[in-house]
Design a protein around this motif. Structure first.
Motif, PDB file in Angstrom:
ATOM      1  N   ASP A   1       9.358 -10.000   2.279  1.00  0.00           N
ATOM      2  CA  ASP A   1       9.546 -11.163   3.143  1.00  0.00           C
ATOM      3  C   ASP A   1      10.804 -10.888   3.959  1.00  0.00           C
ATOM      4  O   ASP A   1      11.905 -10.798   3.412  1.00  0.00           O
ATOM      5  CB  ASP A   1       9.724 -12.419   2.286  1.00  0.00           C
ATOM      6  N   THR A   2      10.655 -10.753   5.267  1.00  0.00           N
ATOM      7  CA  THR A   2      11.792 -10.377   6.110  1.00  0.00           C
ATOM      8  C   THR A   2      12.925 -11.388   6.011  1.00  0.00           C
ATOM      9  O   THR A   2      14.100 -11.030   6.185  1.00  0.00           O
ATOM     10  CB  THR A   2      11.333 -10.222   7.569  1.00  0.00           C
ATOM     11  N   ALA A   3      12.614 -12.642   5.722  1.00  0.00           N
ATOM     12  CA  ALA A   3      13.657 -13.653   5.574  1.00  0.00           C
ATOM     13  C   ALA A   3      14.586 -13.338   4.404  1.00  0.00           C
ATOM     14  O   ALA A   3      15.720 -13.819   4.355  1.00  0.00           O
ATOM     15  CB  ALA A   3      13.036 -15.035   5.394  1.00  0.00           C
ATOM     16  N   ASP A   4      14.099 -12.528   3.454  1.00  0.00           N
ATOM     17  CA  ASP A   4      14.944 -12.049   2.356  1.00  0.00           C
ATOM     18  C   ASP A   4      15.701 -10.820   2.858  1.00  0.00           C
ATOM     19  O   ASP A   4      15.249  -9.686   2.702  1.00  0.00           O
ATOM     20  CB  ASP A   4      14.074 -11.705   1.147  1.00  0.00           C
ATOM     21  N   ALA A   5      16.850 -11.053   3.449  1.00  0.00           N
ATOM     22  CA  ALA A   5      17.580  -9.972   4.119  1.00  0.00           C
ATOM     23  C   ALA A   5      17.986  -8.872   3.148  1.00  0.00           C
ATOM     24  O   ALA A   5      17.866  -7.684   3.463  1.00  0.00           O
ATOM     25  CB  ALA A   5      18.808 -10.530   4.828  1.00  0.00           C
ATOM     26  N   ILE A   6      18.457  -9.227   1.968  1.00  0.00           N
ATOM     27  CA  ILE A   6      18.910  -8.222   1.006  1.00  0.00           C
ATOM     28  C   ILE A   6      17.740  -7.399   0.483  1.00  0.00           C
ATOM     29  O   ILE A   6      17.776  -6.167   0.462  1.00  0.00           O
ATOM     30  CB  ILE A   6      19.666  -8.884  -0.165  1.00  0.00           C
ATOM     31  N   GLY A   7      16.677  -8.091   0.066  1.00  0.00           N
ATOM     32  CA  GLY A   7      15.511  -7.371  -0.448  1.00  0.00           C
ATOM     33  C   GLY A   7      14.889  -6.466   0.596  1.00  0.00           C
ATOM     34  O   GLY A   7      14.473  -5.339   0.298  1.00  0.00           O
ATOM     35  N   THR A   8      14.836  -6.934   1.837  1.00  0.00           N
ATOM     36  CA  THR A   8      14.273  -6.120   2.915  1.00  0.00           C
ATOM     37  C   THR A   8      15.158  -4.919   3.208  1.00  0.00           C
ATOM     38  O   THR A   8      14.666  -3.795   3.399  1.00  0.00           O
ATOM     39  CB  THR A   8      14.082  -6.971   4.182  1.00  0.00           C
ATOM     40  N   ALA A   9      16.471  -5.127   3.230  1.00  0.00           N
ATOM     41  CA  ALA A   9      17.393  -4.017   3.487  1.00  0.00           C
ATOM     42  C   ALA A   9      17.292  -2.953   2.402  1.00  0.00           C
ATOM     43  O   ALA A   9      17.340  -1.751   2.694  1.00  0.00           O
ATOM     44  CB  ALA A   9      18.821  -4.537   3.586  1.00  0.00           C
ATOM     45  N   ILE A  10      17.118  -3.378   1.166  1.00  0.00           N
ATOM     46  CA  ILE A  10      16.994  -2.415   0.064  1.00  0.00           C
ATOM     47  C   ILE A  10      15.731  -1.584   0.228  1.00  0.00           C
ATOM     48  O   ILE A  10      15.739  -0.358   0.045  1.00  0.00           O
ATOM     49  CB  ILE A  10      17.000  -3.149  -1.295  1.00  0.00           C
ATOM     50  N   GLN A  11      14.620  -2.231   0.588  1.00  0.00           N
ATOM     51  CA  GLN A  11      13.389  -1.458   0.775  1.00  0.00           C
ATOM     52  C   GLN A  11      13.502  -0.524   1.974  1.00  0.00           C
ATOM     53  O   GLN A  11      13.020   0.615   1.932  1.00  0.00           O
ATOM     54  CB  GLN A  11      12.184  -2.381   0.947  1.00  0.00           C
ATOM     55  N   ILE A  12      14.134  -0.975   3.036  1.00  0.00           N
ATOM     56  CA  ILE A  12      14.350  -0.106   4.195  1.00  0.00           C
ATOM     57  C   ILE A  12      15.173   1.110   3.794  1.00  0.00           C
ATOM     58  O   ILE A  12      14.880   2.245   4.202  1.00  0.00           O
ATOM     59  CB  ILE A  12      15.046  -0.879   5.328  1.00  0.00           C
ATOM     60  N   LYS A  13      16.201   0.889   2.995  1.00  0.00           N
ATOM     61  CA  LYS A  13      17.029   2.010   2.532  1.00  0.00           C
ATOM     62  C   LYS A  13      16.179   3.007   1.754  1.00  0.00           C
ATOM     63  O   LYS A  13      16.301   4.227   1.945  1.00  0.00           O
ATOM     64  CB  LYS A  13      18.163   1.497   1.654  1.00  0.00           C
ATOM     65  N   ASP A  14      15.297   2.508   0.874  1.00  0.00           N
ATOM     66  CA  ASP A  14      14.431   3.397   0.093  1.00  0.00           C
ATOM     67  C   ASP A  14      13.501   4.186   1.007  1.00  0.00           C
ATOM     68  O   ASP A  14      13.292   5.394   0.814  1.00  0.00           O
ATOM     69  CB  ASP A  14      13.609   2.583  -0.904  1.00  0.00           C
ATOM     70  N   LEU A  15      12.919   3.519   2.002  1.00  0.00           N
ATOM     71  CA  LEU A  15      12.013   4.195   2.928  1.00  0.00           C
ATOM     72  C   LEU A  15      12.751   5.245   3.753  1.00  0.00           C
ATOM     73  O   LEU A  15      12.250   6.354   3.972  1.00  0.00           O
ATOM     74  CB  LEU A  15      11.349   3.166   3.845  1.00  0.00           C
ATOM     75  N   ALA A  16      13.958   4.891   4.207  1.00  0.00           N
ATOM     76  CA  ALA A  16      14.753   5.841   4.987  1.00  0.00           C
ATOM     77  C   ALA A  16      15.160   7.033   4.140  1.00  0.00           C
ATOM     78  O   ALA A  16      15.142   8.180   4.594  1.00  0.00           O
ATOM     79  CB  ALA A  16      15.980   5.146   5.561  1.00  0.00           C
ATOM     80  N   ARG A  17      15.550   6.764   2.886  1.00  0.00           N
ATOM     81  CA  ARG A  17      15.943   7.860   1.989  1.00  0.00           C
ATOM     82  C   ARG A  17      14.764   8.795   1.720  1.00  0.00           C
ATOM     83  O   ARG A  17      14.927  10.005   1.572  1.00  0.00           O
ATOM     84  CB  ARG A  17      16.473   7.305   0.670  1.00  0.00           C
ATOM     85  N   ALA A  18      13.549   8.228   1.680  1.00  0.00           N
ATOM     86  CA  ALA A  18      12.353   9.055   1.479  1.00  0.00           C
ATOM     87  C   ALA A  18      12.014   9.879   2.709  1.00  0.00           C
ATOM     88  O   ALA A  18      11.217  10.820   2.620  1.00  0.00           O
ATOM     89  CB  ALA A  18      11.170   8.166   1.099  1.00  0.00           C
ATOM     90  N   GLY A  19      12.598   9.515   3.865  1.00  0.00           N
ATOM     91  CA  GLY A  19      12.376  10.297   5.072  1.00  0.00           C
ATOM     92  C   GLY A  19      11.749   9.551   6.225  1.00  0.00           C
ATOM     93  O   GLY A  19      11.418  10.158   7.248  1.00  0.00           O
ATOM     94  N   SER A  20      11.584   8.233   6.104  1.00  0.00           N
ATOM     95  CA  SER A  20      11.044   7.468   7.229  1.00  0.00           C
ATOM     96  C   SER A  20      12.075   7.438   8.349  1.00  0.00           C
ATOM     97  O   SER A  20      13.203   6.999   8.160  1.00  0.00           O
ATOM     98  CB  SER A  20      10.705   6.039   6.794  1.00  0.00           C
TER      99      SER A  20
END
Length: 421
Positions: free
Chosen positions: A47-66
């Motif tokens: 849920d994009t409104a969950d800024a912290i949860g969304t940022a954490i998932q983005i970090k995981d995706l970026a770390r994986a190479g996205s």
């Protein structure tokens, strides 16, 4: 605009787009098209409104190479959270560009939340969901004008699940007048391509530069995707985003995505990709990134991480030792890449072989940078290790996995050195 004389799919191969679009955040700049490497992107499911949860998932995706991460911006709460997400990513040292995915109310959200419009690095607009009737043109123009104001690139993303019905009816009426009408499938293909190109042309008329436009025509069938993108590439020179929509779950989704994208990429079609996997319950979202990378790497288009060559196993390999070792080594190599790609440039080109018996084990191991040939059923309990084609040592005992991992690390450190800071 010229029309086809034959159903889509009869054209010849074309080259990748010669036009490039820059997508960036801060000092990080990513080129899409224009001969640049094919870019891997993904999308959050938080849920994009969950800024912290969304940022954490983005970090995981970026770390994986996205290299780009798309987020849903579907309501005022989500739009208001986007600047906070960007701020949280900055605190975590994650500079991946963010793409805002807009449907139905994007014109309102971008207007009412200018901080969101500025924090995003790119917008995705679905012309089938912009509006209906007279409102459609006005609302589309409003979004394009905001993109121009903040100098943001736009992906005009057509989807056959939400195709502009007025345009579809127009194409159907034109088809009915033909002496030999096209089948329904060809009409749908033509509507997708026409929608993408006409909306891109409209965006240019509104002031958005051609070098700020990316196109996509998403479908869920392999042959449909191949046919549509061949025609889209034939009729325009905008960079193209590839991917099946609703690819599905598990092996079916991976196989379908690989089959479709591999054909197009081999023909030089496609500048950025996303593998739209439905994750297993509580599954890892980063899997879609890994699959995208592996498609490009196995085709020889890019290199992301050292490749592990392993035999499938047979009656000679009743032990699971080589299976466990191959899995451990592959996981270890991918986990190390966020650090290794900075400290050991070129390590992503390394090949590691983990083989299960004497039949092909030594030969495959010699072809790899580092290889180990484990004993098969009834063979001597020794595992020769080959480095750059030569046998260098033999491992024995219960710690073969740990010792071989240490050999791999030593090879990386000695052959790829440290990046200059």
């Amino acid at each position: 605009m010229s029309q086809m004389n034959l159903p889509i799919g009869s054209g010849s191969c074309v080259r990748r787009s010669s036009r490039s679009v820059e997508v960036g955040y801060g000092e990080r700049k990513i080129l899409i098209g224009g001969g640049a490497l094919v870019v891997v992107q993904s999308m959050t499911n938080t849920d994009t409104a969950d800024a912290i949860g969304t940022a954490i998932q983005i970090k995981d995706l970026a770390r994986a190479g996205s290299e780009l991460v798309r987020i849903t911006v579907n309501n005022p709460e989500a739009a208001a959270a986007v600047p906070a997400i960007r701020e949280q990513l900055d605190k975590m040292g994650v500079d991946v560009p963010l793409v805002g995915d807009f449907h139905y109310n994007g014109h309102t959200l971008l207007t009412d939340h200018p901080e969101c419009a500025q924090a995003l690095s790119k917008y995705r607009i679905n012309p089938g969901n912009v509006g209906k009737g007279a409102k459609r043109d006005m609302q589309f123009a409003q979004m394009i004008e905001i993109a121009c104001k903040y100098d943001k690139p736009v992906r005009i993303g057509v989807n056959w699940g939400s195709l502009d019905q007025a345009l579809l009816m127009r194409i159907m009426d034109q088809n009915a007048l033909r002496s030999q009408p096209w089948p329904a499938q060809a009409v749908m293909h033509e509507a997708l391509v026409t929608s993408a190109i006409e909306n891109a042309q409209r965006a240019e008329e509104l002031g958005l530069g051609a070098n700020r436009i990316i196109l996509s025509c998403k479908v869920s069938g392999v042959q449909d995707l191949i046919a549509v993108y061949r025609e889209l590439a034939r009729r325009c020179d905008y960079p193209l985003h590839l991917g099946l929509t609703e690819a599905g779950m598990g092996s079916k989704a991976i196989v379908a995505s690989t089959a479709a994208l591999s054909v197009l990429l081999q023909e030089g079609i496609g500048d950025t990709i996303r593998i739209s996997l439905t994750p297993e319950p509580s599954g890892d979202r980063t899997k879609e990134v890994v699959v995208g990378q592996e498609i490009l790497q196995t085709m020889g288009l890019r290199k992301f991480a050292p490749m592990v060559i392993a035999c499938p196993g047979c009656g000679r390999t009743t032990s699971t030792v080589f299976q466990n070792l191959a899995n451990k080594i592959q996981t270890y190599l991918r986990d190390q890449m966020p650090v290794w790609k900075k400290e050991y440039p070129g390590v992503e080109s390394m090949n590691v072989a983990v083989m299960g018996c004497i039949v092909n084990g030594p030969g495959e191991s010699k072809h790899a940078n580092i290889g180990i040939s484990l004993p098969g059923t009834g063979e001597s309990p020794v595992a020769p290790v080959f480095i750059d084609g030569e046998k260098r040592l033999t491992l024995r005992g219960d710690r073969i996995a740990e010792e071989f991992q240490a050999v791999v690390l030593e090879y990386v450190e000695s052959h790829y050195g440290y990046a200059v800071v």
